[in-house]
Write a protein that holds these residues in place. Structure first.
Motif, short mmCIF file in Angstrom:
data_model
loop_
_atom_site.label_atom_id
_atom_site.label_comp_id
_atom_site.label_asym_id
_atom_site.label_seq_id
_atom_site.Cartn_x
_atom_site.Cartn_y
_atom_site.Cartn_z
N TYR A 248 -7.91 -3.47 -17.92
CA TYR A 248 -6.88 -3.02 -16.99
C TYR A 248 -7.43 -3.12 -15.55
O TYR A 248 -8.65 -3.20 -15.34
CB TYR A 248 -6.48 -1.56 -17.25
CG TYR A 248 -5.97 -1.29 -18.64
CD1 TYR A 248 -4.60 -1.27 -18.90
CD2 TYR A 248 -6.84 -1.06 -19.71
CE1 TYR A 248 -4.11 -1.03 -20.19
CE2 TYR A 248 -6.37 -0.80 -20.98
CZ TYR A 248 -5.01 -0.79 -21.21
OH TYR A 248 -4.54 -0.53 -22.48
N TYR A 249 -6.51 -3.06 -14.62
CA TYR A 249 -6.91 -3.01 -13.22
C TYR A 249 -6.26 -1.80 -12.55
O TYR A 249 -5.05 -1.59 -12.65
CB TYR A 249 -6.49 -4.28 -12.47
CG TYR A 249 -6.96 -4.28 -11.03
CD1 TYR A 249 -8.27 -4.65 -10.72
CD2 TYR A 249 -6.10 -3.90 -10.00
CE1 TYR A 249 -8.72 -4.63 -9.41
CE2 TYR A 249 -6.54 -3.88 -8.69
CZ TYR A 249 -7.84 -4.23 -8.39
OH TYR A 249 -8.30 -4.21 -7.09
N TRP B 231 -5.20 -12.63 -11.19
CA TRP B 231 -4.95 -12.46 -12.62
C TRP B 231 -3.64 -11.71 -12.82
O TRP B 231 -3.32 -10.77 -12.11
CB TRP B 231 -6.09 -11.67 -13.28
CG TRP B 231 -7.46 -12.30 -13.09
CD1 TRP B 231 -8.43 -11.88 -12.27
CD2 TRP B 231 -7.94 -13.47 -13.74
NE1 TRP B 231 -9.53 -12.69 -12.36
CE2 TRP B 231 -9.25 -13.69 -13.25
CE3 TRP B 231 -7.41 -14.36 -14.68
CZ2 TRP B 231 -10.04 -14.75 -13.67
CZ3 TRP B 231 -8.19 -15.42 -15.10
CH2 TRP B 231 -9.49 -15.61 -14.59
N TRP B 232 -2.90 -12.11 -13.85
CA TRP B 232 -1.62 -11.48 -14.15
C TRP B 232 -1.81 -10.29 -15.10
O TRP B 232 -2.48 -10.39 -16.13
CB TRP B 232 -0.66 -12.49 -14.79
CG TRP B 232 0.61 -11.87 -15.28
CD1 TRP B 232 0.97 -11.64 -16.56
CD2 TRP B 232 1.69 -11.40 -14.47
NE1 TRP B 232 2.21 -11.05 -16.63
CE2 TRP B 232 2.69 -10.89 -15.34
CE3 TRP B 232 1.93 -11.36 -13.08
CZ2 TRP B 232 3.88 -10.35 -14.88
CZ3 TRP B 232 3.13 -10.83 -12.62
CH2 TRP B 232 4.08 -10.34 -13.51
N LEU B 233 -1.23 -9.14 -14.71
CA LEU B 233 -1.25 -7.94 -15.55
C LEU B 233 0.11 -7.76 -16.19
O LEU B 233 1.15 -7.82 -15.53
CB LEU B 233 -1.59 -6.70 -14.71
CG LEU B 233 -3.07 -6.46 -14.31
CD1 LEU B 233 -3.97 -6.49 -15.52
CD2 LEU B 233 -3.52 -7.44 -13.26
N TRP C 196 -11.44 -2.95 -12.03
CA TRP C 196 -11.30 -3.45 -13.41
C TRP C 196 -12.01 -2.50 -14.37
O TRP C 196 -13.15 -2.12 -14.15
CB TRP C 196 -11.88 -4.85 -13.54
CG TRP C 196 -11.09 -5.90 -12.80
CD1 TRP C 196 -11.38 -6.44 -11.59
CD2 TRP C 196 -9.88 -6.51 -13.25
NE1 TRP C 196 -10.42 -7.35 -11.24
CE2 TRP C 196 -9.48 -7.42 -12.24
CE3 TRP C 196 -9.08 -6.38 -14.39
CZ2 TRP C 196 -8.33 -8.20 -12.34
CZ3 TRP C 196 -7.93 -7.16 -14.49
CH2 TRP C 196 -7.55 -8.06 -13.48
N TRP D 137 0.26 -9.61 -9.94
CA TRP D 137 -0.98 -10.38 -9.84
C TRP D 137 -2.02 -9.56 -9.08
O TRP D 137 -1.72 -9.02 -8.02
CB TRP D 137 -0.74 -11.70 -9.12
CG TRP D 137 0.16 -12.64 -9.85
CD1 TRP D 137 1.51 -12.70 -9.78
CD2 TRP D 137 -0.25 -13.65 -10.78
NE1 TRP D 137 2.01 -13.68 -10.62
CE2 TRP D 137 0.94 -14.29 -11.23
CE3 TRP D 137 -1.48 -14.08 -11.28
CZ2 TRP D 137 0.92 -15.34 -12.15
CZ3 TRP D 137 -1.49 -15.13 -12.20
CH2 TRP D 137 -0.31 -15.75 -12.63
N TRP E 235 -4.54 -7.04 -19.37
CA TRP E 235 -4.77 -8.41 -18.89
C TRP E 235 -5.00 -9.31 -20.10
O TRP E 235 -5.97 -9.16 -20.83
CB TRP E 235 -6.01 -8.45 -17.96
CG TRP E 235 -6.49 -9.83 -17.66
CD1 TRP E 235 -5.84 -10.76 -16.92
CD2 TRP E 235 -7.69 -10.45 -18.12
NE1 TRP E 235 -6.57 -11.92 -16.86
CE2 TRP E 235 -7.73 -11.76 -17.61
CE3 TRP E 235 -8.76 -10.03 -18.94
CZ2 TRP E 235 -8.76 -12.65 -17.86
CZ3 TRP E 235 -9.80 -10.91 -19.17
CH2 TRP E 235 -9.80 -12.21 -18.64
#
Length: 415
Positions: free
Chosen positions: A344-345, A361-363, A336, A357, A369
């Motif tokens: 962002y991831y 968490w949904w991106l 993250w 996901w 995010w």
């Protein structure tokens, strides 16, 4: 120290009577030759050794060792333990030297016929002036030597110290063997820690490393010097040998203060590459002189990307169809990250996650995010399903969860 032998009082009286009878008026005796100096050699005490009762006199000496012998004397030689300021005569039969004790020897010399000792006679023992030198009432020369407190020699020292490795910090706490009769001192300053100092000797000069911020650089050569202190009753001598990391030390010597100075030199750390900056930016020169360009390169455990000219890149880069972010140092980020106020991831590969996901968490399609509800796997008697805290669950679709695609039926159960 005043050690006097027993003498019979009648001996002196008899001599006076003889002189009175034979030295008649008009007669005279020839004067004796004065012995100006006397010297001898006696074995220095060593722990658990027996005393030397037969000192060596020089060839042609006009004096000799007497023959007085009892439980403490042997041929006019007596040894005394003077450790605590008192005098304890050693018995000839079972005498030996104890570590931590202090000893003195007294030797009575007798002049040859026609010779005599006087108050001007000087005394030398083992090549140096005797501690005491005087003439007794019977005309003998009483010579005394005091030795320093007896210590046992430490013949070998051994220790282990961590060898330098690139970017590591120096080892200031070498390991000594169990039961060692020596220890690390406590001298500490900006360069020393407990009598240990590291030195950069790359170019033939010596640059002491600072304890606080020292680390090893590639391509450099280092040496460590360790000062050891002997336990009470023990000492280091010129015969002491030193072993470090199972091999002979580079150097091993006794200092003026009695410490043992042990040194080890390590080979130069291999140069695997070097960062170089010019007017255009940073680039990396490998050990063989080549440099990466238009590619990824792992350097010191981190990934960097270089453009077609070989310069390190930073910021957002789209490479091979996915997005990456290279921080201000050029290192690829993972996990993250908050960039420009957005979260962002980035996966382990460094690729940005989007439309999937990650950790519940949904991106979004742009990788940001913003969806606040967290999803998780759930299971009932029918099977597994995936839903979030808003009540939503996946059904009649295929979605990517933590990097893997999963398909769900119309009822929401994973196929």
């Amino acid at each position: 120290m005043k050690i006097m032998k027993k003498t019979g009082w009648f001996l002196g009286l008899a001599l006076l009577l003889i002189l009175g009878i034979f030295l008649l008026p008009g007669m005279h005796t020839e004067a004796a030759t004065v012995i100006s100096s006397a010297s001898l050699t006696i074995k220095v005490p060593a722990a658990l050794d027996t005393p030397d009762y037969e000192p060596v006199l020089p060839s042609g000496a006009k004096y000799y060792l007497g023959d007085y012998t009892d439980e403490y004397y042997y041929h006019d030689v007596v040894w005394v333990d003077i450790t605590d300021g008192t005098e304890r005569l050693l018995k000839v039969e079972d005498a030996y030297f104890e570590r931590g004790h202090k000893y003195a020897a007294t030797i009575y010399l007798t002049a040859d016929s026609g010779y005599e000792f006087t108050s001007s006679t000087t005394c030398t023992i083992n090549g140096a002036a005797a501690s005491s030198c005087s003439v007794t009432d019977s005309g003998q020369l009483r010579v005394e030597i005091e030795f320093p407190v007896l210590k046992e020699t430490i013949y070998n020292v051994d220790l282990t110290i961590k060898a330098p490795a690139a970017l590591d910090t120096p080892d200031y706490e070498p390991v000594l063997p169990s039961g060692a009769k020596y220890y690390l001192g406590d001298y500490t300053d900006e360069h020393y820690y407990h009598d240990v100092v590291w030195v950069d000797i790359t170019d033939g000069t010596e640059r002491l490393l600072k304890v606080e911020d020292a680390y090893f650089e590639r391509g450099h050569k280092y040496a460590a010097t360790i000062y050891l202190t002997a336990d009470s009753g023990y000492e280091f001598t010129a015969s002491t040998t030193c072993t470090i990391n199972g091999a002979a030390a580079s150097s091993c010597s006794v200092t003026d203060s009695g410490q043992l100075r042990v040194e080890i030199e390590f080979p130069a750390l291999k140069e695997t590459g070097k960062w170089i900056k010019n007017a255009k930016g940073w680039w990396y020169r490998r050990a063989d002189g080549s440099y990466p360009k238009d590619q990824w390169e792992k350097i010191n455990g981190k990934w960097y990307h270089f453009d077609a000219s070989g310069y390190m890149q930073t910021g957002w880069k789209k490479l091979g169809g996915l997005w990456y972010y290279l921080d201000s140092t050029g290192a690829m980020v993972t996990g993250w990250q908050t960039i420009g106020g957005k979260t962002y991831y980035f996966k382990k590969s460094g690729a940005m996650a989007a439309k999937e996901w990650c950790s519940g968490w949904w991106l979004n399609a742009d990788g940001t995010w913003t969806y606040k509800y967290r999803a998780s796997w759930k299971k009932n008697s029918t099977g597994w399903w995936y839903g979030d805290t808003s009540g939503w669950y996946a059904k009649n679709c295929t979605i990517k969860i933590d990097g893997k695609n999963y398909t769900f039926n119309a009822n929401g159960y994973m196929k």
